[in-house]
Design an enzyme around this catalytic site. Structure first.
Site, PDB file in Angstrom:
ATOM      1  N   CYS A 126       0.845  -1.205   0.000  1.00  0.00           N
ATOM      2  CA  CYS A 126       0.000   0.000   0.000  1.00  0.00           C
ATOM      3  C   CYS A 126       0.875   1.247   0.000  1.00  0.00           C
ATOM      4  CB  CYS A 126      -0.914  -0.009   1.227  1.00  0.00           C
ATOM      5  SG  CYS A 126      -1.984   1.437   1.340  1.00  0.00           S
ATOM      6  N   ILE A 127       0.765   2.041  -1.067  1.00  0.00           N
ATOM      7  CA  ILE A 127       1.568   3.270  -1.139  1.00  0.00           C
ATOM      8  C   ILE A 127       1.105   4.286  -0.105  1.00  0.00           C
ATOM      9  CG2 ILE A 127       2.065   2.948  -3.586  1.00  0.00           C
ATOM     10  CD1 ILE A 127      -0.012   5.172  -4.147  1.00  0.00           C
TER      11      ILE A 127
END
Length: 284
Positions: A126-127
């Site tokens: 997850c950025i």
């Protein structure tokens, strides 16, 4: 704890959005609707602050928690009766081995190209948290999304109430001074609420099925190949909705909304339907 502390633009964007939403909600929406010196205003400010605090707390924990590292000494034991399932490669049928990390992969572990290592029970990278979502931080990530949804909906309700109350007062100066804030907040909260509710619904589905995002996509492919070959594809980690839920959130309902994770185990082995069948046979 995760060793990756370098600056991340997506994390900065999330932190800025949370800060903007909090201050506009408390010091504009609540103040304009109820007044911060009134009992309803104070109660709403306290309630929204509590939701925002839990949202930020879980967000920070999700960022800083290592999602789960495969021990360098891990070696699958195919003769271990306590581990009836050993995941194998689609081609060749060998035990899963990571060439990049130079070790065997435990069940449900996958290699992350961004983190450059294998992650236990990896869901996705997850950025927005600049980290993988895996075995050790999946619960706090899920609870963060839950509180984010609650906070966005709560803020939207207060925004609408503030606009309606402001319009009834018919004060041109007041309406004009906060018009930009209302527009920006609406443009931010509406799509954010929809996106977060979709994400929350998706992960509720995954939890109830005892799957990760990766396993879901692998399962679609496996189901297609099984049906094509006349076989049946089954998720052996699916123990039933309630047991699946407690395996992620914890056995006590009071811990479901708190960032606790003492119940999750090592991440090297997970209960399966084979365990239940073995237990039933021993009772008989």
């Amino acid at each position: 704890m995760s060793p990756n502390y370098k600056f991340s633009l997506p994390v900065f964007v999330v932190a800025s959005a949370i800060t903007y939403i909090y201050f506009s909600t408390v010091f504009i929406f609540i103040d304009m609707w109820f007044g911060l010196t009134t009992s309803p205003g104070i109660l709403n400010a306290i309630a929204f602050t509590a939701v925002a605090f839990m949202c930020v707390l879980n967000y920070v924990v999700a960022i800083l928690t290592d999602p789960g590292r495969v021990p360098a000494t891990f070696m699958p034991d195919i003769e271990d009766s306590q581990s009836p399932i050993h995941e194998i490669k689609r081609k060749g049928g060998d035990l899963r081995y990571c060439q990049k990390c130079a070790h065997y992969k435990p069940a449900r572990a996958h290699h992350c190209r961004v983190c450059r290592r294998c992650v236990l029970r990896m869901d996705h990278h997850c950025i927005w948290i600049n980290n993988c979502v895996g075995h050790a931080n999946y619960k706090v990530f899920f609870i963060f999304v839950l509180y984010a949804v609650l906070g966005c909906i709560y803020s939207l309700i207060l925004l609408v109430g503030s606009i309606y109350n402001d319009a009834e007062k018919d004060e041109e100066q007041t309406r004009g001074s906060f018009r930009n804030t209302y527009v920006i907040s609406g443009l931010l909260l509406v799509p954010l609420s929809v996106a977060l509710m979709v994400l929350l619904g998706w992960h509720i589905y995954l939890i109830l099925q005892n799957k990760t995002t990766i396993e879901y996509h692998e399962g679609v492919r496996a189901l297609y190949l099984a049906e094509k070959g006349g076989n049946v594809s089954k998720n052996f980690y699916d123990l039933g909705a309630y047991e699946n839920l407690t395996s992620v959130l914890g056995p006590s309902i009071f811990s479901w909304v708190c960032p606790t994770s003492k119940h999750i185990g090592s991440g090297l082995r997970f209960p399966t339907t084979f365990d239940r069948a073995a237990g039933a046979s021993m009772v008989i």
